[in-house]
Design an enzyme around this catalytic site. Structure first.
Site, PDB file in Angstrom:
ATOM      1  N   SER A 156      73.413  91.048  36.384  1.00 41.61           N
ATOM      2  CA  SER A 156      72.071  90.360  36.108  1.00 41.61           C
ATOM      3  C   SER A 156      71.723  91.408  35.050  1.00 41.61           C
ATOM      4  O   SER A 156      71.931  92.518  35.073  1.00 41.61           O
ATOM      5  CB  SER A 156      71.186  90.239  37.020  1.00 41.61           C
ATOM      6  N   TYR A 169      65.731  92.763  44.524  1.00 43.18           N
ATOM      7  CA  TYR A 169      66.810  92.192  43.650  1.00 43.18           C
ATOM      8  C   TYR A 169      67.336  93.155  42.463  1.00 43.18           C
ATOM      9  O   TYR A 169      68.418  93.393  42.466  1.00 43.18           O
ATOM     10  CB  TYR A 169      66.333  90.864  43.023  1.00 43.18           C
TER      11      TYR A 169
END
Length: 268
Positions: A156, A169
Site C-alpha cells: 500500500s 495497518y
C-alpha cells in the site's frame, strides 16, 4: 502469453484487486489458485472469470472445478495452519507452484488509544504474518524442486505514507516493505524474486462509501495528479509484469500504482 505453463496462487482473490489479478494471471496463460476466507460465492465468480479468461477448459472432481485454469481454496490468512494447507493443496492439485501473490489484507479504523489487542492481532496476522508464512511455504517448495519463482506482495502507499487512525495497518505495510527488502537478498541465490506493488486509492468494494460521497471523493482526487481513482486492472497489470520473465532482474523493490498520490498527498 507471458505466464504460459506457470501456476499462480492469489490470496484474497474473491473480489476487488485480488480478483482482477487472478483474471489477469489467467489471461497471461497461468493456472490460478483462487483463495478466499469467507466469500465462497465471490471465489466461484472469480473462478468462472478465470476459466473464461484462460479458455474455459474445465472438468469436475469432488465438487471442484478441476481445471488447468483454476482452483478455489478456502483459508484464513491469519491462521498459519490454514496458510500452510493452502499452499500444500495448491501444489498437490497442480503439481507445482511458481508464483505467489500475497494480496489478502484487512484494516481496522480506530484512534490509536482505542486499538484493541484483538484488532491489532487481526491486522498483523493477515497482513504480515500470513504473508511471511505463505512465502516461507512457497520457498520450501521451490528449494526442494530446485526451481526459480516469483513473489509479489500487494502492499500500500501506506508503507510510506502516514494514515492516521490506521496505525496497525501502517505498521503491517511498513513491516512488509522491510520483509521484501530482506528476502530479496536472501532468496536471490535461489533464483526467487520478491517485490511489492503498492496501490493508492483504487475503485473496489471496500471504497463504496467513498465513491458515494462527492465531497470526500473530490478532496481525494485533488491529491491525485492523474485526476482519477485507480482501477483493479491497473494493479493487475503491474503484477503480471513482475510475475513474468520480463522482470527477472527486478527484486526488492516497491512499485507504487497510485496516480502520483504518494508524493502529492496533503492531509485535509
Amino acid at each position: 502469453m507471458k505466464l504460459d505453463g506457470k501456476v499462480a496462487l492469489v490470496t484474497g482473490s474473491s473480489q476487488g484487486i485480488g480478483q482482477a489479478i487472478a483474471i489477469r494471471m489467467a489471461q497471461e496463460g497461468a493456472d490460478v489458485v483462487i483463495n478466499y476466507r469467507s466469500n465462497p460465492k465471490g471465489a466461484e465468480e472469480t473462478l468462472e472469470k478465470v476459466k473464461t479468461a484462460g479458455g474455459g477448459r474445465c472438468h469436475m472432481v469432488e465438487g471442484h472445478c478441476d481445471s488447468v485454469e483454476g482452483l478455489t481454496v478456502q483459508a484464513d490468512l491469519g491462521t498459519i495452519a490454514d496458510v500452510q494447507r493452502m499452499v500444500a493443496d495448491s501444489i498437490a492439485h497442480f503439481g507445482k507452484l511458481d508464483i505467489l501473490v500475497n494480496n489478502a489484507g484487512i484494516e481496522k479504523n480506530a484512534d490509536f488509544w482505542d486499538v484493541t489487542e484483538a484488532d491489532y492481532d487481526a491486522v498483523l496476522n493477515v497482513n504480515l504474518k500470513g504473508v511471511f508464512f505463505a512465502t516461507q511455504a512457497l520457498v520450501k517448495h521451490l528449494r526442494e524442486a530446485n526451481r526459480p519463482g516469483k513473489i509479489i506482495n500487494i502492499s500500500s502507499v501506506h508503507e510510506e505514507l502516514p494514515f492516521p487512525h490506521f496505525a496497525a495497518y501502517c505498521a503491517s505495510k511498513g513491516g512488509l516493505k522491510m520483509l521484501t527488502r530482506n528476502l530479496a537478498i536472501e532468496l536471490a541465490p535461489l533464483g526467487i524474486t520478491i517485490n511489492n506493488v503498492a496501490p493508492g486509492a483504487i475503485e473496489t468494494p471496500i471504497n463504496t462509501k467513498l465513491l458515494n460521497d462527492p465531497q470526500k471523493l473530490g478532496a481525494l482526487l485533488q491529491n491525485i495528479p492523474l485526476g482519477r481513482l485507480g482501477k483493479p486492472g491497473d494493479v493487475a497489470s503491474m503484477v503480471a509484469f513482475l510475475a513474468s520473465e520480463e522482470a527477472d532482474y527486478v527484486t526488492g523493490t516497491t512499485f507504487f500504482v497510485d496516480g502520483g498520490l504518494l508524493w502529492n498527498y496533503q492531509e485535509q
